[in-house]
Design a protein around this motif. Structure first.
Motif, short mmCIF file in Angstrom:
data_model
loop_
_atom_site.label_atom_id
_atom_site.label_comp_id
_atom_site.label_asym_id
_atom_site.label_seq_id
_atom_site.Cartn_x
_atom_site.Cartn_y
_atom_site.Cartn_z
N ARG A 25 -7.18 3.67 -9.67
CA ARG A 25 -7.12 2.60 -8.81
C ARG A 25 -7.61 1.20 -9.93
N GLU A 56 -2.61 2.38 -6.29
CA GLU A 56 -2.53 1.27 -5.23
C GLU A 56 -2.52 -0.05 -5.68
N SER A 81 -2.06 -2.10 7.14
CA SER A 81 -1.65 -0.95 6.27
C SER A 81 -1.82 0.38 7.04
N ARG A 83 0.85 -1.25 -0.17
CA ARG A 83 0.09 0.04 -0.17
C ARG A 83 0.93 1.34 -0.21
N MET A 118 -1.92 -2.63 -4.08
CA MET A 118 -2.51 -3.96 -3.09
C MET A 118 -3.65 -4.39 -3.63
#
Length: 296
Positions: free
Chosen positions: A230, A98, A127, A88, A100
């Motif tokens: 994202r 991002e 995170s 992250r 993750m």
């Protein structure tokens, strides 16, 4: 193709309960009466966080007891959560970069919805501790990420869905879920907008349709760019890194599960005693002839 970890009745009940709590926590501003105090929602976050932790433990306990998994699987869950938490900060949320999220999609696909929900929630919690992002928004992030990962575990598993077809399904889900994650998280901060200073905030005196329109305008004006970034990153990483990671996760999950106990069906009483080492079978005439007729 089968799921590595299946859901049982208790796991389903625990997931339904925690999801119901989350839906109530996110959706109450749309249904609150005009006399409700929106700012009082901020005082509920610590209680929601405590409740989420208890329900997460219930989901883990139910999944382990029904699937036959043990410490190895729980350790693998911890490794994946730590990896996701470490990913992250790499993007730091800049323009929605991002990385993750793609790992959560692949892990949820392999681990199934029960462990997937717990993995997403625990990863977000770890995170937040790593990046200093602890605050009243954290339980909402944990719930949202839990749903995000659980959804990947709920995708269909037909035998013909292999290779590129599976990757295409995961990439499409990752894109849609990344957009949905941002939209859901907007619901955690949107109630705090002052309607006196902006026409995008909630209007307690207005109806559901008006508040939905305001919330949609708020999402388009504030987070659409981040959510799109994202989604794009999740699709690209899923398509490029998906095959080796899926293979590694499935192999690790098979090794983490306890082997099925060996059973001996259709044995006679003497054969059963032989299996347990209580007696030895007669070696037969050929064996006796070969060793000079000696008997042990």
């Amino acid at each position: 193709m089968t799921r590595a970890i299946r859901l049982g009745p208790r796991s389903v009940a625990a997931l339904a309960l925690v999801s119901a709590v989350g839906v109530a926590a996110f959706g109450w501003p749309f249904l609150a009466p005009p006399s409700a105090q929106v700012n009082a929602h901020a005082q509920d976050a610590p209680w929601l966080f405590a409740g989420v932790l208890v329900l997460l433990v219930a989901v883990v306990a139910a999944t382990i007891s029904e699937s036959g998994l043990g410490p190895k699987a729980v350790a693998m869950l911890g490794v994946l959560a730590a990896t996701g938490a470490a990913l992250r900060p790499l993007g730091a949320g800049t323009a929605g970069l991002e990385p993750m999220f793609f790992l959560m999609v692949l892990s949820g696909r392999v681990l199934g919805p029960g462990f997937g929900f717990v993995l997403g929630s625990v990863t977000m919690f770890a995170s937040a501790l790593l990046t200093g992002g602890v605050g009243p928004w954290m339980p909402f992030q944990m719930l949202s990420m839990g749903w995000f990962t659980m959804g990947a575990g709920l995708l269909p598993f037909p035998d013909r869905l292999r290779g590129r077809a599976e990757l295409a399904l995961l990439a499409a889900y990752g894109a849609l879920a990344a957009l949905a994650y941002g939209t859901i998280m907007n619901m955690a901060g949107w109630p705090f907008l002052d309607p006196a200073t902006t026409n995008l905030g909630p209007a307690p005196d207005a109806g559901l349709a008006t508040n939905l329109a305001r919330f949609t305008a708020y999402c388009l004006a504030t987070s659409l760019g981040w959510d799109t970034g994202r989604a794009v990153v999740t699709v690209l990483l899923t398509a490029t890194l998906g095959p080796p990671i899926l293979k590694a996760l499935r192999r690790a999950t098979r090794r983490a599960a306890f082997e099925a106990p060996v059973t001996f069906d259709g044995l006679t009483g003497s054969d059963d005693r032989t299996r347990r080492g209580l007696s030895r079978p007669d070696p037969g005439p050929a064996r006796r002839a070969g060793d000079g007729g000696r008997r042990e």
